[in-house]
Motif scaffolding. Structure first.
Motif, PDB file in Angstrom:
ATOM      1  N   PRO A 512     -41.894  20.549 -17.336  1.00  0.00           N
ATOM      2  CA  PRO A 512     -40.519  20.380 -17.802  1.00  0.00           C
ATOM      3  C   PRO A 512     -40.387  19.091 -18.606  1.00  0.00           C
ATOM      4  O   PRO A 512     -40.882  18.041 -18.197  1.00  0.00           O
ATOM      5  N   ARG A 513     -39.727  19.152 -19.742  1.00  0.00           N
ATOM      6  CA  ARG A 513     -39.646  18.000 -20.640  1.00  0.00           C
ATOM      7  C   ARG A 513     -38.518  17.070 -20.175  1.00  0.00           C
ATOM      8  O   ARG A 513     -37.455  16.970 -20.790  1.00  0.00           O
ATOM      9  N   VAL A 514     -38.796  16.377 -19.093  1.00  0.00           N
ATOM     10  CA  VAL A 514     -37.769  15.540 -18.471  1.00  0.00           C
ATOM     11  C   VAL A 514     -37.620  14.187 -19.159  1.00  0.00           C
ATOM     12  O   VAL A 514     -36.594  13.521 -19.005  1.00  0.00           O
ATOM     13  N   VAL A 606     -37.179  23.019 -19.726  1.00  0.00           N
ATOM     14  CA  VAL A 606     -36.402  21.846 -19.319  1.00  0.00           C
ATOM     15  C   VAL A 606     -36.011  22.029 -17.857  1.00  0.00           C
ATOM     16  O   VAL A 606     -36.215  23.091 -17.265  1.00  0.00           O
ATOM     17  N   LEU A 607     -35.443  20.982 -17.251  1.00  0.00           N
ATOM     18  CA  LEU A 607     -35.059  21.040 -15.845  1.00  0.00           C
ATOM     19  C   LEU A 607     -33.569  21.359 -15.751  1.00  0.00           C
ATOM     20  O   LEU A 607     -32.727  20.456 -15.680  1.00  0.00           O
ATOM     21  N   SER A 608     -33.247  22.649 -15.791  1.00  0.00           N
ATOM     22  CA  SER A 608     -31.835  23.032 -15.720  1.00  0.00           C
ATOM     23  C   SER A 608     -31.248  22.712 -14.359  1.00  0.00           C
ATOM     24  O   SER A 608     -30.067  22.357 -14.253  1.00  0.00           O
ATOM     25  N   GLN A 609     -32.048  22.832 -13.323  1.00  0.00           N
ATOM     26  CA  GLN A 609     -31.607  22.455 -11.976  1.00  0.00           C
ATOM     27  C   GLN A 609     -32.831  22.165 -11.128  1.00  0.00           C
ATOM     28  O   GLN A 609     -33.813  22.908 -11.157  1.00  0.00           O
ATOM     29  N   GLN A 705     -42.876   0.813 -20.839  1.00  0.00           N
ATOM     30  CA  GLN A 705     -43.727   1.921 -20.423  1.00  0.00           C
ATOM     31  C   GLN A 705     -44.561   2.304 -21.632  1.00  0.00           C
ATOM     32  O   GLN A 705     -44.018   2.729 -22.657  1.00  0.00           O
ATOM     33  N   PRO A 706     -45.895   2.123 -21.555  1.00  0.00           N
ATOM     34  CA  PRO A 706     -46.726   2.308 -22.750  1.00  0.00           C
ATOM     35  C   PRO A 706     -46.563   3.659 -23.427  1.00  0.00           C
ATOM     36  O   PRO A 706     -46.594   3.752 -24.650  1.00  0.00           O
ATOM     37  N   LEU A 707     -46.401   4.715 -22.631  1.00  0.00           N
ATOM     38  CA  LEU A 707     -46.254   6.048 -23.200  1.00  0.00           C
ATOM     39  C   LEU A 707     -45.122   6.782 -22.505  1.00  0.00           C
ATOM     40  O   LEU A 707     -44.914   6.628 -21.300  1.00  0.00           O
ATOM     41  N   THR A 708     -44.398   7.577 -23.271  1.00  0.00           N
ATOM     42  CA  THR A 708     -43.342   8.409 -22.702  1.00  0.00           C
ATOM     43  C   THR A 708     -43.918   9.785 -22.417  1.00  0.00           C
ATOM     44  O   THR A 708     -44.202  10.551 -23.341  1.00  0.00           O
ATOM     45  N   ARG A 709     -44.119  10.081 -21.138  1.00  0.00           N
ATOM     46  CA  ARG A 709     -44.623  11.379 -20.714  1.00  0.00           C
ATOM     47  C   ARG A 709     -43.753  11.892 -19.572  1.00  0.00           C
ATOM     48  O   ARG A 709     -42.895  11.177 -19.058  1.00  0.00           O
ATOM     49  N   ASP A 710     -43.983  13.130 -19.141  1.00  0.00           N
ATOM     50  CA  ASP A 710     -43.076  13.774 -18.196  1.00  0.00           C
ATOM     51  C   ASP A 710     -43.500  13.646 -16.738  1.00  0.00           C
ATOM     52  O   ASP A 710     -42.679  13.822 -15.840  1.00  0.00           O
ATOM     53  N   GLY A 711     -44.744  13.361 -16.471  1.00  0.00           N
ATOM     54  CA  GLY A 711     -45.199  13.240 -15.092  1.00  0.00           C
ATOM     55  C   GLY A 711     -44.841  11.901 -14.476  1.00  0.00           C
ATOM     56  O   GLY A 711     -44.744  10.883 -15.169  1.00  0.00           O
ATOM     57  N   GLY A 712     -44.637  11.882 -13.163  1.00  0.00           N
ATOM     58  CA  GLY A 712     -44.406  10.638 -12.442  1.00  0.00           C
ATOM     59  C   GLY A 712     -43.139   9.920 -12.820  1.00  0.00           C
ATOM     60  O   GLY A 712     -43.065   8.692 -12.709  1.00  0.00           O
ATOM     61  N   GLN A 713     -42.111  10.648 -13.236  1.00  0.00           N
ATOM     62  CA  GLN A 713     -40.867  10.032 -13.721  1.00  0.00           C
ATOM     63  C   GLN A 713     -39.789  10.105 -12.639  1.00  0.00           C
ATOM     64  O   GLN A 713     -39.531  11.163 -12.068  1.00  0.00           O
ATOM     65  N   LYS A 714     -39.121   8.959 -12.407  1.00  0.00           N
ATOM     66  CA  LYS A 714     -38.049   8.874 -11.416  1.00  0.00           C
ATOM     67  C   LYS A 714     -36.683   8.903 -12.095  1.00  0.00           C
ATOM     68  O   LYS A 714     -36.550   8.579 -13.279  1.00  0.00           O
ATOM     69  N   LEU A 715     -35.683   9.256 -11.309  1.00  0.00           N
ATOM     70  CA  LEU A 715     -34.304   9.194 -11.759  1.00  0.00           C
ATOM     71  C   LEU A 715     -33.884   7.730 -11.884  1.00  0.00           C
ATOM     72  O   LEU A 715     -34.149   6.917 -10.996  1.00  0.00           O
TER      73      LEU A 715
END
Length: 738
Positions: A512-514, A606-609, A705-715
């Motif tokens: 998901p492209r968070v 995407v993360l709809s829910q 953050q050196p790179l913008t990626r979708d894994g390991g991302q917090k709110l």
């Protein structure tokens, strides 16, 4: 996306070094102590090779180095007396980021690297200072290498000072192979080394460490009798036969000589110009700017005319008044302007005045309590003997202290030897709010503030530097004592995020492209609502805290959630838990959210829910070798659905500057994650009172953050209970160490 506030951090910190030394008299040929200097890659060393030396704790350097093959941008920090860390960006002059002009255009290949050096032995009369280190940890392997180096100083009265270094290097530092790898005698596995480059980078490839070719290296750094001038001579352990410009770009990097020669010229106490002649055929130029985070002072203390540290004199002119004659408005105004207490509530009961307030001016609460006590002593009837000060944050009582009026008068009037304000103050375990009605209150239900903001990314394929500059407006309103409506609006003035060209990997893996919809959220919106949420704050018993929130929680997500924290007064640990139900916001709508995972694109989810949340442990070690540090370990579910850990480590220096790093390791594989392999980042948090000429308890936060990626991302929650309860054991509000 990481958010920054545009204040002149670097220039202010570096200029403080100049201010502190402007009265120092230096003579052209006076004997001068040899200072450590930075090498080409960043970090204490000669030119290409490191030494065994460490800088002083807290020393921070920005370095730029250029030659015909590379441009190095590096930040080096002496995090501990025994530990040096370096972050480096390298642009390879003759290589492009990719062969696809549509994707990356003419952007040069950029490599990110992290170095670490640990001191094994301090220098003594007989032993050299000895360190072991790793270069390019978790990088692509462009410069990865390991070393052990020993450095010994020789000081003379008539000829200056000399630092002699001898080291043993592996990998990039030992490519010349001028000796056999001594570890081969231990195991044949150490005789060969994988020399390939990693496409994704980011992984810590310990399988290579201390393997393959090894070489002796060494050199001399000489402090001449002319104070600004230092000379360097180096025997290089690398022969440059495996450098990327040669292997990938067919660029000649012939080494005509293993001897390198260098000059360091001190432009000031905080700036060095560097010149070297390397490989017998290459000119290298550089500059280093440095400051020391332990020595940055609160600027308002440097003003000789400042009254900010002095409490009002005791005058007792109002002490014979009746309680009905108290001028609460005057007291409230003085407390805000002089002592920094705002949103004040006053309670009178018997012989005690209780002040419930939020401190917004002084990190050192003793200064604030001293000033508040003087104001209250001057304005209140003489039959009020004690001042109970309850500090609140978001209307939650956090800390209580009682000041004895008589003892404070003895301190203020110096009625005994070596008086201290602490003699008049007693911290209390109970910080419950009074149950009676206040005699006077000045709750400021409506608050607002605005300032410049910056979002930025370094080292992207599309462009080395991506940025967005704008103005941020924050507004809040208290609906009741526990419910607050908060909002943040952002106006984008200038950006180049139209170049951000992230595409889903061609191998079919998709998350998901968070976070990777950065262009759509930033560039495609001139103005947007960063957050709009309703929050409730509660305290249970003495040690339990909770917040509940719902609405538009951050730039990319709306939802509902709660956080609970258990934290005892004075404890060096705390436990937290948060859980959230979230929906990804539509980039082209102020208030809309996605209704299905494929609403954005039929091929990109995407993360709809979804749900996200973490259990957290906060711990401040009391061990000497990790003094003034904080660990935060989170375990739970991240925004993209991956489950795992995030570790955050931070160090606070005497000035109050905090430097930290974090990394997430989840069940998302490196291949699924993409370039970088896992989420990692670095941050500074800087007290405003070392940047401005007036006291201020707020901080400026700088995250990278050196790179913008979708894994390991917090709110990105707006409020954090651990920070809100900081006065239970001050970390962010910790007073300056003098």
């Amino acid at each position: 996306m990481p958010k920054y506030y545009l204040i002149p951090l670097a220039s202010t910190l570096f200029s403080q070094h100049l201010i502190a030394s402007e009265n120092h008299t230096s003579y052209p040929f006076e004997p001068h102590t040899l200072k450590v200097s930075q090498m080409d890659f960043g970090g204490v060393g000669l030119m290409q090779m490191p030494t065994g030396r460490m800088a002083k704790e807290g020393e921070f350097s920005f370095n730029y180095t250029q030659n015909s093959e590379y441009e190095f941008y590096s930040f080096s920090l002496q995090l501990m007396p025994w530990f040096e860390s370096t972050i480096r960006y390298t642009e390879v002059q003759d290589l492009l980021f990719s062969n696809s002009e549509v994707f990356s255009g003419d952007t040069k290949f950029a490599d990110k690297g992290v170095d670490a050096k640990i001191r094994l032995f301090k220098e003594t009369n007989w032993l050299p200072e000895t360190s072991i280190g790793l270069r390019d940890i978790g990088g692509t392997g462009l410069f990865d290498g390991e070393f052990i180096a020993a450095t010994k100083r020789l000081a003379t009265d008539n000829y200056g000072q000399f630092d002699f270094t001898l080291g043993l290097g592996w990998g990039y530092l030992g490519q010349s192979g001028n000796i056999s790898n001594p570890l081969c005698s231990y195991s044949d596995s150490y005789c060969n080394r994988d020399s390939s480059f990693s496409d994704n980078g980011g992984t810590i490839d310990s399988q290579r460490w201390f393997k393959g070719n090894s070489a002796l290296f060494g050199g001399i750094e000489y402090q001449t009798l002319y104070a600004p001038l230092r000379l360097k001579l180096e025997y290089d352990g690398n022969d440059y036969s495996q450098d990327a410009p040669l292997t990938s770009g067919n660029v000649s990097m012939i080494q005509d000589s293993p001897w390198n020669f260098g000059v360091v010229y001190g432009l000031s106490d905080y700036a060095d110009a560097r010149f070297s002649y390397e490989r017998g055929n290459t000119v290298t130029l550089g500059i280093s700017l440095s400051t020391n985070f332990n020595k940055n002072k609160q600027l308002y203390k440097n003003r000789s005319f400042s009254q900010d540290l002095q409490a009002p004199n005791l005058n007792h002119t109002q002490n014979n008044i009746d309680t009905n004659e108290i001028d609460w408005e005057s007291i409230d105004s003085q407390l805000a302007d002089i002592a920094g207490y705002n949103e004040n509530e006053f309670y009178l009961e018997d012989s005690t005045l209780t002040l419930v307030a939020e401190q917004k001016k002084y990190r050192n609460r003793f200064i604030a309590q001293d000033k508040a006590s003087s104001i209250l002593s001057n304005e209140l009837p003489e039959d009020i003997n004690d001042f109970l000060i309850i500090e609140k944050v978001k209307n939650i009582p956090v800390k209580s202290s009682i000041v004895s009026r008589d003892k404070h008068a003895d301190y203020a009037e110096v009625n005994y030897i070596n008086p201290r304000i602490q003699d008049a103050i007693t911290d209390l375990d109970n910080n419950n709010l009074p149950s009676s009605n206040p005699s006077y209150t000045n709750d400021q239900n409506f608050n607002y503030g605005f300032g410049p903001g910056l979002t930025q990314t370094l080292g992207s394929a599309e462009d080395f530097y991506l940025y967005s500059i704008g103005i941020e407006l924050d507004v809040s309103y208290w609906l009741s004592s526990n419910w607050q409506l908060e909002s943040s609006f952002y106006l984008n003035l200038l950006d180049n995020y139209d170049k951000f060209n992230y595409t889903v990997p061609s191998d079919g893996t998709s998350n998901p492209r968070v976070r990777t919809l950065a262009r759509e959220y930033i560039h495609d919106n001139q103005a947007y609502i960063n957050s709009l949420q309703l929050s409730n704050f509660q305290k249970y018993n003495q040690d339990w805290y909770q917040q509940f929130y719902f609405g538009y929680l951050e730039q990319m997500f709306a939802g509902v959630g709660s956080e609970v924290l258990y934290r005892q007064k004075g404890a060096n640990w705390a436990l937290g838990l948060d859980w959230n139900l979230v929906s990804q916001r539509e980039p082209d709508s102020w208030l809309g959210t996605f209704n299905s995972p494929w609403e954005y694109s039929s091929t990109e989810e995407v993360l709809s829910q979804g749900t996200t949340g973490h259990a957290s442990v906060y711990y401040r070690p009391e061990w000497g070798f990790l003094q003034d540090t904080l660990f935060q370990l989170d375990y739970g579910k991240f925004l993209a659905g991956d489950i795992g850990f995030q570790l955050d480590f931070s160090k606070q220096f005497n000035s109050g500057i905090i430097v930290g790093a974090y990394a997430s390791k989840t069940d998302m594989s490196a291949e699924e994650f993409g370039e970088g392999s896992f989420t990692k980042g670095f941050y500074f948090t800087v007290p405003f009172d070392i940047l401005t000429i007036k006291p201020n308890s707020s901080r400026a936060n700088f995250e990278w953050q050196p790179l913008t990626r979708d894994g390991g991302q917090k709110l990105n929650k707006k409020n954090n209970l651990f920070q809100m309860t900081d006065q239970l054991n001050p970390w962010y509000q910790k007073p300056v160490k003098e």
